[in-house]
Design an enzyme around this catalytic site. Structure first.
Site, mmCIF file in Angstrom:
data_model
loop_
_atom_site.group_PDB
_atom_site.id
_atom_site.type_symbol
_atom_site.label_atom_id
_atom_site.label_comp_id
_atom_site.label_asym_id
_atom_site.label_seq_id
_atom_site.Cartn_x
_atom_site.Cartn_y
_atom_site.Cartn_z
ATOM 1 N N CYS A 164 -5.958 -2.711 2.149
ATOM 2 C CA CYS A 164 -5.552 -2.622 3.460
ATOM 3 C C CYS A 164 -6.720 -2.981 5.108
ATOM 4 O O CYS A 164 -7.159 -4.182 5.271
ATOM 5 C CB CYS A 164 -4.781 -0.891 4.617
ATOM 6 S SG CYS A 164 -3.990 -0.874 5.370
ATOM 7 N N GLU A 197 0.630 -1.068 0.009
ATOM 8 C CA GLU A 197 -0.178 0.175 0.129
ATOM 9 C C GLU A 197 0.758 1.100 -0.191
ATOM 10 O O GLU A 197 1.961 1.447 0.447
ATOM 11 C CB GLU A 197 -0.930 -0.391 1.088
ATOM 12 C CG GLU A 197 -1.682 0.625 1.330
ATOM 13 C CD GLU A 197 -3.176 1.565 2.591
ATOM 14 O OE1 GLU A 197 -3.424 1.791 2.517
ATOM 15 O OE2 GLU A 197 -2.254 1.081 3.755
ATOM 16 N N LYS A 249 -10.049 1.995 -2.825
ATOM 17 C CA LYS A 249 -10.252 1.331 -1.255
ATOM 18 C C LYS A 249 -11.450 1.852 -0.731
ATOM 19 O O LYS A 249 -11.718 3.109 -0.377
ATOM 20 C CB LYS A 249 -9.056 1.517 -0.240
ATOM 21 C CG LYS A 249 -9.037 1.772 1.249
ATOM 22 C CD LYS A 249 -7.328 1.926 2.199
ATOM 23 C CE LYS A 249 -7.271 1.863 3.394
ATOM 24 N NZ LYS A 249 -6.541 2.089 3.970
#
Length: 411
Positions: free
Chosen positions: A252, A140, A215
Site C-alpha cells: 500500500c 491489503e 509493511k
C-alpha cells in the site's frame, strides 16, 4: 451526462455506485464513446505499446467465465510479450490479481464477516486456478473491512498468526491449483508480545509458507492513521524466489516512496505486488502513475491491487480535519492493473465491482529493458548513498548555492 444551467452535471448514478458515469472503468467509457480509430490512438497514449504493439488479450476457459457470471465479478486477461532471444527460452508466467468488496455489513458478527469473505473469495480464486494462474495476489487486509480509520480496537480480533486460519484456507487452494498466493493480513505476532503488523504471507505452490513481509511505510494521513494498530515493519525488502519467478510485496503506502520500490529491484525482484486499500478523494489521480513509473524505473513488472466498495461502520468517527464525523472511509475505487518495464500497462479492472485480472508476462522483458535503458549502469548509487549518509546526521546541511546578489544591499 446532463446539462443544466450551462454546466455539465454527472448523473447521480455515477456518483452513487462508484462507476465512471455508468461505465465500469475509464477504458470502457472511452471505448464506448470514441470512434474506433480515435480509441486506438488514445489507447496507445494511455496504455503504451508492448514490443511495439497494442497489448493483446488472451482467452480464459469457459469454466472461469461461468464463475465470473455466476458470482458477478469482472474478469479480464492480457499478455505482455518480450522479444525473442537466441540464447534464452521465454520465461512466461501467468499472474493474477483479485480485488473485492466486503461480503456482509460491518455490523455483522466478526466470525460471520470472516466466513462470508472466505466464501466470496473462493470462487474467484478457483477461477484463477482453472485459468492456469501461477502467482496470485490478494488485496491489503483482504479478510476484513479496512477498519483502521475507526481507531477502535475491537477490530484487532481479525488479527491472526502467520500460520492462522486465513493462511490455512489459502494453503489448501495453493496446493489444489499449484499456485503461489500472496495473502496480506493483519498479523498477530504471538512470540513478541502479541504485537500487530500489516503483513503479506507468501504461500508456495505446494501449500508451504515461503516467508512474510511486513509493511515498511505506515501512513498518517487523515483517516489513514494506521499506527493506532501497527507500526513500520522490520523485515527489510525481501525478494522471494518461487517456482515461477522472484517476487516482492510493496504494501500500500509504500508505493509513495520511490526508494522502497528501488530496493526491491536491487534485491532482484522480477514482479512486485502492491496490495492496497485507497479511496478516490485521496489518491485516484496518483493511482495510474506511481506503480507504472516504478515498473519503468526498476525494470520489473508491477501488479497493483485496490479493494472496491464503500464500507460503513457502526460508530461515526472524525478525520482530524475539522469536518463533521462520518461513518465511512469513502469509496475504494478498485481499478487494479498490471504495469510492465517497457512502460505498457493493462486496462484497469472495474471501479466498483469485484474482479480478477490475469496477465501472462515474459520475465525476459526485465533484462531486455535493463539492457535497453541502462538505468542500473548509469545510476550513481555512491552519490546517493553518500548524501543519505550525511542526511541522517544531526548536523546535515543541504547543498544549496545562493546567488550572492540576493544578500547584497541596494544603494
Amino acid at each position: 451526462m446532463e446539462e443544466k444551467n450551462g454546466q455539465v452535471e454527472e448523473s447521480s448514478k455515477a456518483c452513487s455506485d462508484g462507476s465512471v458515469c455508468g461505465y465500469d472503468s475509464l477504458h470502457h467509457l472511452l471505448s464506448a464513446n470514441l470512434k474506433p480509430h480515435l480509441f486506438q490512438e488514445v489507447n496507445r497514449i494511455l496504455l503504451g505499446l508492448n514490443c511495439g504493439k497494442a497489448l493483446e488479450t488472451i482467452s480464459v476457459p469457459e469454466s472461469a467465465k461461468a464463475l465470473s457470471s455466476e458470482h458477478d465479478f469482472d474478469l479480464q486477461a492480457f499478455c505482455f510479450h518480450a522479444d525473442k532471444e537466441l540464447l534464452r527460452e521465454p520465461r512466461i508466467v501467468r499472474v493474477g490479481l483479485i480485488q473485492n468488496s466486503i461480503a456482509v455489513p460491518t455490523t455483522a458478527h466478526l466470525l460471520d464477516q470472516k466466513r462470508a469473505i472466505f466464501g466470496k473469495l473462493k470462487p474467484i480464486i478457483d477461477a484463477a486456478g482453472v485459468s492456469g494462474v501461477n502467482i496470485l495476489c490478494l488485496q491489503e487486509a483482504w479478510k476484513m473491512p479496512f477498519a483502521f480509520c475507526t481507531r477502535e480496537k475491537r477490530w484487532c480480533e481479525f488479527a491472526e498468526p502467520v500460520d492462522g486460519e486465513s493462511t490455512q484456507f489459502l494453503q489448501d487452494l495453493a496446493r489444489k491449483h499449484n499456485m503461489v498466493i500472496i495473502s496480506p493480513i493483519l498479523e498477530r505476532d504471538v512470540n513478541h508480545g502479541e504485537t500487530l503488523w500489516n503483513t503479506a504471507v507468501i504461500i508456495g505452490n505446494h501449500g508451504n509458507i515461503i516467508g512474510k513481509h511486513r509493511k515498511n511505510h505506515i501512513p498518517r494521513v487523515g483517516d489513514f492513521n494506521e499506527s493506532t494498530y501497527y507500526m513500520e515493519g522490520n523485515t527489510g525488502h525481501p525478494v522471494f524466489e518461487t517456482a515461477y519467478g522472484k517476487i516482492a510485496v510493496n504494501i500500500c503506502y509504500g508505493r509513495h516512496h520511490p526508494l522502497n520500490w528501488l530496493v526491491f529491484g536491487l534485491n532482484g525482484a522480477e514482479i512486485v505486488f502492491n496490495p492496497s486499500a485507497t479511496v478516490g478523494e485521496l489518491s485516484e489521480p496518483m493511482w495510474p502513475i506511481e506503480a507504472r513509473n516504478a515498473a519503468i524505473a526498476n525494470s520489473y513488472f508491477v501488479g497493483s491491487i485496490n479493494r472496491v466498495g464503500t464500507e460503513v461502520f457502526p460508530n461515526p468517527f472524525t478525520s482530524g480535519d475539522g469536518k463533521p464525523q462520518h461513518a465511512d472511509f469513502g469509496h475504494f475505487y478498485g481499478s487494479s492493473y498490471f504495469s510492465s518495464p517497457d512502460a505498457s500497462c493493462t486496462p484497469s479492472l472495474s471501479r466498483h465491482r469485484d474482479g480478477l485480472l490475469i496477465s501472462d508476462m515474459d520475465l525476459n522483458l526485465c533484462r531486455q529493458l535493463k539492457d535497453k535503458w541502462g538505468f542500473r549502469m548509469t545510476a550513481r548509487y555512491e552519490l546517493y548513498g553518500d548524501l543519505l549518509d550525511r542526511y541522517l546526521k544531526p548536523d546535515f546541511e543541504p547543498q544549496v548555492i545562493s546567488d550572492p546578489m540576493l544578500h547584497k544591499k541596494t544603494a
